[in-house]
Design a protein around this motif. Structure first.
Motif, PDB file in Angstrom:
ATOM      1  N   ASP A 100      10.810  16.430   9.471  1.00 40.42           N
ATOM      2  CA  ASP A 100       9.774  16.673  10.488  1.00 40.42           C
ATOM      3  C   ASP A 100       8.435  16.020  10.147  1.00 40.42           C
ATOM      4  N   LEU A 101       8.271  15.628   8.918  1.00 39.49           N
ATOM      5  CA  LEU A 101       6.949  15.147   8.491  1.00 39.49           C
ATOM      6  C   LEU A 101       6.846  13.626   8.444  1.00 39.49           C
ATOM      7  N   VAL A 102       7.980  12.938   8.588  1.00 41.39           N
ATOM      8  CA  VAL A 102       7.986  11.478   8.415  1.00 41.39           C
ATOM      9  C   VAL A 102       7.142  10.783   9.493  1.00 41.39           C
ATOM     10  N   LEU A 103       7.427  11.083  10.749  1.00 44.59           N
ATOM     11  CA  LEU A 103       6.703  10.411  11.833  1.00 44.59           C
ATOM     12  C   LEU A 103       5.198  10.719  11.794  1.00 44.59           C
ATOM     13  N   PRO A 104       4.808  12.009  11.636  1.00 41.60           N
ATOM     14  CA  PRO A 104       3.363  12.271  11.517  1.00 41.60           C
ATOM     15  C   PRO A 104       2.738  11.539  10.322  1.00 41.60           C
ATOM     16  N   ALA A 105       3.467  11.443   9.211  1.00 43.99           N
ATOM     17  CA  ALA A 105       2.914  10.751   8.036  1.00 43.99           C
ATOM     18  C   ALA A 105       2.692   9.273   8.343  1.00 43.99           C
ATOM     19  N   LEU A 106       3.661   8.654   9.026  1.00 44.82           N
ATOM     20  CA  LEU A 106       3.491   7.225   9.353  1.00 44.82           C
ATOM     21  C   LEU A 106       2.337   7.051  10.349  1.00 44.82           C
ATOM     22  N   LYS A 107       2.231   7.971  11.312  1.00 49.51           N
ATOM     23  CA  LYS A 107       1.117   7.857  12.275  1.00 49.51           C
ATOM     24  C   LYS A 107      -0.225   7.972  11.555  1.00 49.51           C
ATOM     25  N   ASN A 108      -0.282   8.833  10.571  1.00 45.83           N
ATOM     26  CA  ASN A 108      -1.502   8.994   9.778  1.00 45.83           C
ATOM     27  C   ASN A 108      -1.817   7.694   9.014  1.00 45.83           C
ATOM     28  N   THR A 109      -0.781   7.111   8.421  1.00 42.69           N
ATOM     29  CA  THR A 109      -0.925   5.828   7.720  1.00 42.69           C
ATOM     30  C   THR A 109      -1.458   4.748   8.668  1.00 42.69           C
ATOM     31  N   LEU A 110      -0.887   4.703   9.872  1.00 45.69           N
ATOM     32  CA  LEU A 110      -1.295   3.668  10.833  1.00 45.69           C
ATOM     33  C   LEU A 110      -2.740   3.879  11.275  1.00 45.69           C
ATOM     34  N   GLN A 111      -3.106   5.143  11.397  1.00 48.20           N
ATOM     35  CA  GLN A 111      -4.496   5.437  11.779  1.00 48.20           C
ATOM     36  C   GLN A 111      -5.441   4.943  10.676  1.00 48.20           C
ATOM     37  N   LYS A 112      -5.062   5.194   9.424  1.00 49.53           N
ATOM     38  CA  LYS A 112      -5.912   4.751   8.310  1.00 49.53           C
ATOM     39  C   LYS A 112      -5.989   3.224   8.252  1.00 49.53           C
ATOM     40  N   LEU A 113      -4.862   2.581   8.484  1.00 49.54           N
ATOM     41  CA  LEU A 113      -4.837   1.112   8.455  1.00 49.54           C
ATOM     42  C   LEU A 113      -5.530   0.509   9.683  1.00 49.54           C
ATOM     43  N   GLY A 114      -5.615   1.312  10.744  1.00 52.60           N
ATOM     44  CA  GLY A 114      -6.145   0.782  12.008  1.00 52.60           C
ATOM     45  C   GLY A 114      -5.179  -0.228  12.606  1.00 52.60           C
ATOM     46  N   MET A 115      -3.894   0.025  12.449  1.00 50.63           N
ATOM     47  CA  MET A 115      -2.865  -0.916  12.927  1.00 50.63           C
ATOM     48  C   MET A 115      -1.855  -0.212  13.826  1.00 50.63           C
TER      49      MET A 115
ATOM     50  N   SER B  65       0.847  -1.183   0.000  1.00 53.17           N
ATOM     51  CA  SER B  65       0.000   0.000   0.000  1.00 53.17           C
ATOM     52  C   SER B  65       0.889   1.242   0.000  1.00 53.17           C
ATOM     53  N   ALA B  66       0.273   2.408  -0.014  1.00 53.32           N
ATOM     54  CA  ALA B  66       1.032   3.668   0.053  1.00 53.32           C
ATOM     55  C   ALA B  66       0.042   4.771   0.370  1.00 53.32           C
ATOM     56  N   ALA B  67       0.541   5.823   1.033  1.00 52.10           N
ATOM     57  CA  ALA B  67      -0.340   6.950   1.343  1.00 52.10           C
ATOM     58  C   ALA B  67      -0.975   7.478   0.066  1.00 52.10           C
ATOM     59  N   VAL B  68      -0.204   7.527  -1.004  1.00 55.86           N
ATOM     60  CA  VAL B  68      -0.691   8.136  -2.237  1.00 55.86           C
ATOM     61  C   VAL B  68      -1.718   7.262  -2.983  1.00 55.86           C
ATOM     62  N   TYR B  69      -1.794   5.973  -2.661  1.00 58.86           N
ATOM     63  CA  TYR B  69      -2.751   5.103  -3.373  1.00 58.86           C
ATOM     64  C   TYR B  69      -4.173   5.209  -2.810  1.00 58.86           C
ATOM     65  N   ALA B  70      -4.309   5.802  -1.611  1.00 61.60           N
ATOM     66  CA  ALA B  70      -5.610   5.865  -0.916  1.00 61.60           C
ATOM     67  C   ALA B  70      -6.160   4.473  -0.635  1.00 61.60           C
TER      68      ALA B  70
ATOM     69  N   LYS C 122       4.025   3.496   2.255  1.00 57.30           N
ATOM     70  CA  LYS C 122       5.117   4.357   1.763  1.00 57.30           C
ATOM     71  C   LYS C 122       4.868   5.829   2.088  1.00 57.30           C
ATOM     72  N   LEU C 123       5.978   6.514   2.315  1.00 59.32           N
ATOM     73  CA  LEU C 123       5.979   7.953   2.607  1.00 59.32           C
ATOM     74  C   LEU C 123       5.851   8.714   1.293  1.00 59.32           C
ATOM     75  N   TRP C 124       4.774   9.478   1.120  1.00 59.47           N
ATOM     76  CA  TRP C 124       4.627  10.200  -0.140  1.00 59.47           C
ATOM     77  C   TRP C 124       5.558  11.426  -0.159  1.00 59.47           C
ATOM     78  N   CYS C 125       5.844  11.890  -1.376  1.00 60.19           N
ATOM     79  CA  CYS C 125       6.881  12.915  -1.600  1.00 60.19           C
ATOM     80  C   CYS C 125       6.589  14.240  -0.895  1.00 60.19           C
ATOM     81  N   THR C 126       5.311  14.576  -0.679  1.00 64.19           N
ATOM     82  CA  THR C 126       5.012  15.835   0.018  1.00 64.19           C
ATOM     83  C   THR C 126       5.416  15.742   1.503  1.00 64.19           C
ATOM     84  N   ASP C 127       5.587  14.534   1.998  1.00 65.24           N
ATOM     85  CA  ASP C 127       5.999  14.338   3.402  1.00 65.24           C
ATOM     86  C   ASP C 127       7.477  13.963   3.519  1.00 65.24           C
ATOM     87  N   ASN C 128       8.190  14.070   2.395  1.00 64.76           N
ATOM     88  CA  ASN C 128       9.604  13.687   2.412  1.00 64.76           C
ATOM     89  C   ASN C 128      10.445  14.819   3.010  1.00 64.76           C
ATOM     90  N   HIS C 129      10.282  14.981   4.315  1.00 61.15           N
ATOM     91  CA  HIS C 129      10.974  16.020   5.068  1.00 61.15           C
ATOM     92  C   HIS C 129      11.143  15.472   6.483  1.00 61.15           C
TER      93      HIS C 129
END
Ligand code: NAP
Length: 403
Positions: free
Chosen positions: A177-192, A134-139, A168-175
């Motif tokens: 400071d944004l990596v950890l929040p992006a992964l937390k967002n992914t985990l929230q969406k996955l419910g994992m 999966s990937a953040a960008v695939y929805a 996967k970390l999408w390119c808009t979050d490739n910074h």
């Protein structure tokens, strides 16, 4: 539950016919159990094994043989053993984690409505897939998470730990400071609570405000490889990603990354198929202990980033006909024999099953030599990441010399 009780000693052709019907039901609806009673046993074992081979669509029979010696066989259990334990081998990553060598891709645009994607991914779990890309960008994260919950509720798997989930970390979050929040967002969406593998999707940073797939070369800005990777390592240390890796990295960029890394990337997920062999990059990754996963293994036929370079290839067609395997199976088997893992997308249950059947036969040296001759062509060059004022001024700078 429907039980079909069969004494093989007395079983004639008619009885075996009705048994076929019951097993076919099981394959479609998943909640029919079939019990065999083997009073007569040995004389009919071979026959029953052949029948099971046909009905399960697998040529692997060694597990059947083991369980045939017991008086009762629960077919769903048997099917699970056949499909998951035997058919999909695993690779041990440098992180110490095992990853199934064949996974289900989830990228398609436009994505069908979420409830449909969930149902498709439940089908994938049912037929034996245990690795999902999966990937953040695939929805696809939310529908995938729901599919996992549904599969547990339906008893297809016991827990989430039976699956290998990549995001996967999408390119808009490739910074950094944004990596950890992006992964937390992914985990929230996955419910994992964790992903098995988290990848830097591209060696590219896009301006934050750019909508998905509406970017151009002007939106690409310099990125901090060292800082982003340190943040990826933090995700790993926090236990939110069991393994970390990259995607679409050239050997040169991997070399740069390895200079900073305390945790080396376990995986580099890249385009690879019989029309794009990635010989140089694979050589480099092997030397460094980085496992290669192939995306677009069938050339992404039908996708906007794909082509017919694989599915219309005359050499593959010739091998497919001679071998009695589908062209897709030939392409996937070739990848398997190159020592890489594969993520292949099919949202069609029959093709999902077809794509799993690549582990109990092989391509000959002669067939491999023919595939070596296929004209090479990168299907998805990433042209939109290139701009004369940006960090990548040409495709050569994006891919370095990994032609
Ligand atoms: P792919 O798996 O090479 O091809 C998918 C296409 O092939 C779909 O149109 C599918 O149609 C069709 N197909 C599947 N099985 C088939 C079969 N047995 N016979 C004929 N056609 C078949 O392409 P992909 O989706 O680009 O790659 C797979 C996964 O890799 C993606 O889904 C995604 O998870 C990942 N990926 C990663 C990146 C990256 O940058 N890291 C880039 C691209 C893709 P049906 O669904 O109708 O069967």
């Amino acid at each position: 539950m429907v039980c079909c009780f069969l004494n093989m000693k007395e079983a004639g052709n008619g009885v075996r016919g009705s048994l076929s019907g019951a097993l076919a039901c099981d394959v479609d609806k998943n909640n029919y159990h079939v019990h065999f009673s083997l009073h007569a046993h040995l004389g009919r074992q071979k026959e029953l094994m052949m029948l099971l081979r046909t009905l399960t669509g697998t040529e692997g029979v060694s597990y059947v043989a083991v369980y045939m010696e017991r008086p009762f066989v629960v077919f769903t259990f048997l099917r699970q053993v056949l499909l998951t334990k035997m058919e999909i081998p695993e690779v041990l990553l440098s992180s110490g984690q095992k990853m199934p060598l064949l996974g289900m891709g989830t990228a398609t645009f436009p994505l069908p409505p979420p409830h449909q994607v969930t149902s498709i991914l439940v089908d994938a779990i049912e037929v034996g897939y245990r690795h999902f890309d999966s990937a953040a960008v695939y929805a696809s994260e939310e529908p995938l998470g729901r599919a996992v919950t549904e599969a547990i509720e339906r008893g297809l798997i016991k827990s989430r730990s039976e699956l290998f989930i990549t995001s996967k970390l999408w390119c808009t979050d490739n910074h950094p400071d944004l990596v950890l929040p992006a992964l937390k967002n992914t985990l929230q969406k996955l419910g994992m609570e964790y992903v098995d593998l988290y990848l830097v999707h591209w060696p590219v940073r896009l301006r934050k405000e750019v909508p998905i797939f509406e970017f151009s070369g002007e939106d690409v800005i310099p990125w901090d490889m060292k800082g982003t990777w340190a943040a990826m390592e933090e995700c790993c240390r926090l236990g939110l990603a069991r393994s970390i890796g990259v995607s679409n990295f050239s050997s040169k960029k991997l070399s740069q990354l390895l200079q900073h890394a305390t945790i080396p990337p376990a995986v580099n997920q890249v385009e690879m198929n019989p029309a794009w062999h990635q010989v140089k990059l694979r050589g480099f990754c092997k030397e460094k202990g980085i496992h290669v996963t192939a995306w677009s293994p069938l050339g992404a036929n039908g996708a906007f980033w794909g082509s017919l370079s694989v599915v219309d290839n005359p050499i593959l067609k010739e091998i497919s006909t001679a071998k009695g395997k589908s062209l897709a199976q030939v392409a996937l088997r070739w990848l398997h024999q190159q020592g890489v893992s594969i993520v292949v997308k099919s949202f069609n249950k029959e093709r999902m099953k077809e794509n799993l059947k690549i582990f109990d036969w092989e391509l000959t040296d002669n067939e491999l030599a023919k595939i070596k001759q296929i004209l090479q062509h990168r299907g998805c060059p990433g042209q939109s990441f290139v701009h004369h004022d940006g960090p990548y001024k040409s495709l050569e700078e994006l891919w370095d010399d990994d032609a």
